[in-house]
Design a protein around this motif. Structure first.
Motif, PDB file in Angstrom:
ATOM      1  N   PHE A 171     -63.292  69.364 -30.601  1.00 53.60           N
ATOM      2  CA  PHE A 171     -64.027  69.579 -31.859  1.00 53.60           C
ATOM      3  C   PHE A 171     -63.144  69.239 -33.063  1.00 53.60           C
ATOM      4  CE2 PHE A 171     -67.532  72.846 -30.553  1.00 53.60           C
ATOM      5  CZ  PHE A 171     -68.089  71.892 -29.723  1.00 53.60           C
ATOM      6  N   ILE A 172     -61.893  69.701 -33.029  1.00 52.19           N
ATOM      7  CA  ILE A 172     -60.973  69.418 -34.145  1.00 52.19           C
ATOM      8  C   ILE A 172     -60.738  67.906 -34.261  1.00 52.19           C
ATOM      9  CG2 ILE A 172     -58.637  69.768 -35.060  1.00 52.19           C
ATOM     10  CD1 ILE A 172     -58.544  72.429 -33.552  1.00 52.19           C
ATOM     11  N   ALA A 173     -60.571  67.260 -33.106  1.00 48.30           N
ATOM     12  CA  ALA A 173     -60.279  65.816 -33.094  1.00 48.30           C
ATOM     13  C   ALA A 173     -61.439  64.992 -33.644  1.00 48.30           C
ATOM     14  CB  ALA A 173     -59.947  65.363 -31.675  1.00 48.30           C
ATOM     15  N   GLY A 174     -62.666  65.509 -33.561  1.00 49.49           N
ATOM     16  CA  GLY A 174     -63.827  64.760 -34.021  1.00 49.49           C
ATOM     17  C   GLY A 174     -64.026  64.775 -35.526  1.00 49.49           C
ATOM     18  N   ILE A 175     -63.334  65.676 -36.232  1.00 50.73           N
ATOM     19  CA  ILE A 175     -63.589  65.840 -37.673  1.00 50.73           C
ATOM     20  C   ILE A 175     -63.222  64.593 -38.472  1.00 50.73           C
ATOM     21  CG2 ILE A 175     -62.958  67.151 -39.740  1.00 50.73           C
ATOM     22  CD1 ILE A 175     -62.599  69.618 -37.925  1.00 50.73           C
ATOM     23  N   VAL A 176     -61.968  64.132 -38.343  1.00 46.31           N
ATOM     24  CA  VAL A 176     -61.499  62.989 -39.152  1.00 46.31           C
ATOM     25  C   VAL A 176     -62.250  61.701 -38.797  1.00 46.31           C
ATOM     26  CG1 VAL A 176     -59.512  61.542 -39.721  1.00 46.31           C
ATOM     27  CG2 VAL A 176     -59.245  64.028 -39.604  1.00 46.31           C
ATOM     28  N   PRO A 177     -62.365  61.328 -37.496  1.00 50.46           N
ATOM     29  CA  PRO A 177     -63.146  60.117 -37.176  1.00 50.46           C
ATOM     30  C   PRO A 177     -64.606  60.221 -37.647  1.00 50.46           C
ATOM     31  CG  PRO A 177     -61.863  60.806 -35.270  1.00 50.46           C
ATOM     32  CD  PRO A 177     -61.743  61.897 -36.286  1.00 50.46           C
ATOM     33  N   GLY A 178     -65.187  61.414 -37.528  1.00 55.39           N
ATOM     34  CA  GLY A 178     -66.578  61.610 -37.955  1.00 55.39           C
ATOM     35  C   GLY A 178     -66.759  61.369 -39.440  1.00 55.39           C
ATOM     36  N   LEU A 179     -65.853  61.911 -40.238  1.00 59.29           N
ATOM     37  CA  LEU A 179     -65.939  61.734 -41.693  1.00 59.29           C
ATOM     38  C   LEU A 179     -65.691  60.274 -42.087  1.00 59.29           C
ATOM     39  CD1 LEU A 179     -64.095  64.962 -42.946  1.00 59.29           C
ATOM     40  CD2 LEU A 179     -66.556  64.506 -42.969  1.00 59.29           C
ATOM     41  N   ILE A 180     -64.727  59.634 -41.419  1.00 54.97           N
ATOM     42  CA  ILE A 180     -64.429  58.222 -41.746  1.00 54.97           C
ATOM     43  C   ILE A 180     -65.614  57.327 -41.393  1.00 54.97           C
ATOM     44  CG2 ILE A 180     -62.986  56.240 -41.108  1.00 54.97           C
ATOM     45  CD1 ILE A 180     -60.624  58.195 -40.981  1.00 54.97           C
ATOM     46  N   LEU A 181     -66.238  57.578 -40.222  1.00 52.75           N
ATOM     47  CA  LEU A 181     -67.404  56.770 -39.846  1.00 52.75           C
ATOM     48  C   LEU A 181     -68.552  56.989 -40.835  1.00 52.75           C
ATOM     49  CD1 LEU A 181     -68.789  54.790 -38.003  1.00 52.75           C
ATOM     50  CD2 LEU A 181     -69.413  56.675 -36.470  1.00 52.75           C
ATOM     51  N   ALA A 182     -68.748  58.222 -41.282  1.00 50.40           N
ATOM     52  CA  ALA A 182     -69.798  58.510 -42.282  1.00 50.40           C
ATOM     53  C   ALA A 182     -69.535  57.716 -43.566  1.00 50.40           C
ATOM     54  CB  ALA A 182     -69.856  60.002 -42.572  1.00 50.40           C
ATOM     55  N   ILE A 183     -68.270  57.659 -43.993  1.00 41.36           N
ATOM     56  CA  ILE A 183     -67.907  56.906 -45.209  1.00 41.36           C
ATOM     57  C   ILE A 183     -68.167  55.407 -45.001  1.00 41.36           C
ATOM     58  CG2 ILE A 183     -65.947  56.191 -46.661  1.00 41.36           C
ATOM     59  CD1 ILE A 183     -64.811  59.087 -46.144  1.00 41.36           C
ATOM     60  N   LEU A 184     -67.804  54.886 -43.816  1.00 44.83           N
ATOM     61  CA  LEU A 184     -68.007  53.456 -43.531  1.00 44.83           C
ATOM     62  C   LEU A 184     -69.502  53.100 -43.497  1.00 44.83           C
ATOM     63  CD1 LEU A 184     -65.303  52.876 -40.754  1.00 44.83           C
ATOM     64  CD2 LEU A 184     -65.254  52.044 -43.108  1.00 44.83           C
ATOM     65  N   LEU A 185     -70.318  53.972 -42.884  1.00 44.22           N
ATOM     66  CA  LEU A 185     -71.762  53.732 -42.860  1.00 44.22           C
ATOM     67  C   LEU A 185     -72.348  53.812 -44.273  1.00 44.22           C
ATOM     68  CD1 LEU A 185     -72.762  55.784 -39.668  1.00 44.22           C
ATOM     69  CD2 LEU A 185     -72.658  53.299 -39.876  1.00 44.22           C
ATOM     70  N   GLY A 186     -71.811  54.748 -45.069  1.00 38.56           N
ATOM     71  CA  GLY A 186     -72.231  54.862 -46.464  1.00 38.56           C
ATOM     72  C   GLY A 186     -71.856  53.622 -47.264  1.00 38.56           C
ATOM     73  N   PHE A 187     -70.656  53.079 -47.019  1.00 39.18           N
ATOM     74  CA  PHE A 187     -70.213  51.865 -47.726  1.00 39.18           C
ATOM     75  C   PHE A 187     -71.098  50.675 -47.369  1.00 39.18           C
ATOM     76  CE2 PHE A 187     -67.704  47.942 -47.878  1.00 39.18           C
ATOM     77  CZ  PHE A 187     -67.363  47.928 -49.229  1.00 39.18           C
ATOM     78  N   THR A 188     -71.445  50.553 -46.068  1.00 34.57           N
ATOM     79  CA  THR A 188     -72.342  49.468 -45.629  1.00 34.57           C
ATOM     80  C   THR A 188     -73.694  49.588 -46.329  1.00 34.57           C
ATOM     81  OG1 THR A 188     -71.256  49.482 -43.462  1.00 34.57           O
ATOM     82  CG2 THR A 188     -73.380  48.360 -43.598  1.00 34.57           C
ATOM     83  N   THR A 189     -74.206  50.820 -46.405  1.00 35.51           N
ATOM     84  CA  THR A 189     -75.491  51.088 -47.078  1.00 35.51           C
ATOM     85  C   THR A 189     -75.416  50.693 -48.555  1.00 35.51           C
ATOM     86  OG1 THR A 189     -75.889  52.963 -45.588  1.00 35.51           O
ATOM     87  CG2 THR A 189     -77.168  52.913 -47.637  1.00 35.51           C
ATOM     88  N   TRP A 190     -74.352  51.131 -49.227  1.00 32.40           N
ATOM     89  CA  TRP A 190     -74.159  50.847 -50.660  1.00 32.40           C
ATOM     90  C   TRP A 190     -74.061  49.338 -50.904  1.00 32.40           C
ATOM     91  CZ3 TRP A 190     -69.919  48.474 -53.002  1.00 32.40           C
ATOM     92  CH2 TRP A 190     -69.902  48.515 -54.412  1.00 32.40           C
ATOM     93  N   ASN A 191     -73.321  48.650 -50.035  1.00 29.48           N
ATOM     94  CA  ASN A 191     -73.103  47.211 -50.203  1.00 29.48           C
ATOM     95  C   ASN A 191     -74.415  46.431 -50.075  1.00 29.48           C
ATOM     96  OD1 ASN A 191     -71.238  45.111 -50.696  1.00 29.48           O
ATOM     97  ND2 ASN A 191     -71.224  44.574 -48.521  1.00 29.48           N
ATOM     98  N   ILE A 192     -75.220  46.774 -49.054  1.00 31.24           N
ATOM     99  CA  ILE A 192     -76.513  46.093 -48.863  1.00 31.24           C
ATOM    100  C   ILE A 192     -77.444  46.393 -50.047  1.00 31.24           C
ATOM    101  CG2 ILE A 192     -78.601  46.016 -47.422  1.00 31.24           C
ATOM    102  CD1 ILE A 192     -76.739  46.641 -45.017  1.00 31.24           C
ATOM    103  N   ALA A 193     -77.461  47.662 -50.483  1.00 29.17           N
ATOM    104  CA  ALA A 193     -78.327  48.065 -51.599  1.00 29.17           C
ATOM    105  C   ALA A 193     -77.921  47.363 -52.893  1.00 29.17           C
ATOM    106  CB  ALA A 193     -78.264  49.576 -51.775  1.00 29.17           C
TER     107      ALA A 193
END
Length: 426
Positions: A171-193
């Motif tokens: 659970f602890i190990a999933g926090i940082v990768p999870g947040l980074i992936l959320a940011i990357l998906l958000g960046f992809t969304t922002w870029n397309i928009a």
């Protein structure tokens, strides 16, 4: 030779359209009773002892908590809070969808539940505001997969049960990768928009943001209850899951009052049905793992790979390809329960960290949930958007490529997964 017979038998049974859980059980029983002298009593005993693990109890509790939250108005309030924070940027509602998925992932533990809860609220709003349907569908299908990477996660519990790795450490190990992936998906969304000049919301005032936060705070507090309780040592992950279920029930029924008591039996029945299905798969997968171990398949595979000169880099590449191919025909829980016990001993012999290996498997499962033909998130999103699977497959492509790039980083940069566990568990 025996390993080849086992896998051919399993594939043949799966190709008949038989459910994976039954295919696993039949493969084991057919092989054991026709090609070995294992007594039937030991098989029955293994069936019962295989699921006698305290950690497994976390699964039905997290499923129940997710059901209460999905029906209890928590998702709607999280979307409102996320919209107030990022809605004024390019593709505002799309970004709010990514953020809301990340927040809901931190309380539900399930990807399909995240897609249903967030998608059913935000997709109609996006279409109404003028976003193309495929844009919203692409965001929600892929961002919903954060449900199994950001803890708590049912997939992580299954990996831990299969390999005897600490659930809390996963659970602890999933926090940082999870947040980074959320940011990357958000960046992809922002870029397309930004490129397509999609609509933006008016910037929320400080007062509106505070009000949205106050409305959603009871749902957000569940993150503190679950994760804070585990990391402070107050309770185990299984006890945290039980606490989550009770807390989700209280806020859905008595605080937000969006879940009337008359709908409670249906929510409980749906959760019990989902839990029974997963526990049945786990039971048969435990039998399959027992057969693999008794036939020495993991050990033989480890010896063969090391004999071929496979180092950690080549092995991890093979694992990624194998898991991505498995994601084409199986759903995540079955893949983890079948392949983790086989691949895990090889990873240990090559000196790969068990926590890092677990996160790598979970990220592979995320990708598998977003591509055909068996991507669970695709089918859930298809039901919400009324889009065909082929149309959805094209829609998710920019975000799916982002996830594949992230998978490469997670695979070959162990520190991304291990930095926080090492820091907190010294």
């Amino acid at each position: 030779m025996n390993a080849a017979i086992i896998f051919v038998l399993l594939i043949v049974l799966m190709l008949t359209g038989m459910p994976i859980s039954i295919s696993l059980g039949l493969t084991v029983l057919t092989f054991l009773f026709t090609m070995t002298d294992v007594p039937i009593q030991s098989v029955a005993l293994k069936l019962f002892t295989g699921i006698e693990k305290f950690e497994i109890m976390a699964i039905p509790f997290f499923i129940l908590a997710g059901s209460f939250l999905t029906h209890g108005g928590v998702a709607r309030r999280m979307i409102r809070f996320a919209s107030s924070m990022v809605g004024h940027w390019h593709g505002g509602l799309g970004l709010a969808g990514v953020m809301a998925c990340a927040l809901f992932a931190a309380v539900s533990g399930s990807s399909p539940a995240t897609v249903v809860a967030i998608g059913s609220v935000i997709l109609p709003a996006m279409v109404k505001q003028g976003f193309p349907n495929k844009f919203g569908a692409g965001i929600l299908t892929t961002s919903g997969s954060l449900g199994i990477l950001i803890p708590p996660s049912i997939a992580m519990v299954m990996y831990s049960v299969s390999t005897n790795v600490s659930v809390g450490a996963m659970f602890i190990a999933g926090i940082v990768p999870g947040l980074i992936l959320a940011i990357l998906l958000g960046f992809t969304t922002w870029n397309i928009a930004r490129k397509n000049n999609y609509p933006r919301l008016a910037k929320a005032t400080g007062r509106e943001r505070w009000q949205a936060f106050k409305d959603s705070v009871w749902g957000l507090l569940l993150i503190v209850v679950v994760m804070g309780g585990i990391y402070s040592g107050m309770f185990t992950p299984t006890e945290a899951a039980a606490m989550a279920a009770v807390y989700a029930f209280i806020i859905s029924v008595f605080v937000y009052k969006d879940l009337p008591l008359k709908r409670l039996p249906k929510v409980l029945l749906d959760s019990a049905s989902m839990s029974a299905m997963l526990l049945y798969i786990i039971t048969n997968a435990v039998l399959f793992s027992f057969l693999m171990t008794s036939e020495g398949v993991p050990q033989a595979m480890a010896d063969w790979m090391i004999g071929q000169g496979f180092g950690p880099i080549a092995f991890l590449l093979v694992v990624n390809i194998l898991l991505l191919l498995a994601g084409n025909v199986m759903e995540p829980s079955s893949i983890i329960l079948i392949l983790a016990p086989i691949l895990f001993p090889v990873a240990m012999k090559l000196g790969i960290d068990p926590i890092h290996f677990g996160i790598l498997i979970v990220v592979n499962m995320e990708v598998g949930m977003c591509h055909p033909p068996v991507g669970l998130n695709l089918y859930v999103a298809s039901g919400i958007t009324k889009m065909g699977i082929s149309e959805l497959t094209v829609a998710v492509m920019p975000w799916l490529l982002t996830m594949l790039g992230f998978l490469v980083v997670v695979t070959y940069w162990p520190a991304l997964s291990l930095w926080l566990p090492h820091l907190l568990m010294k």
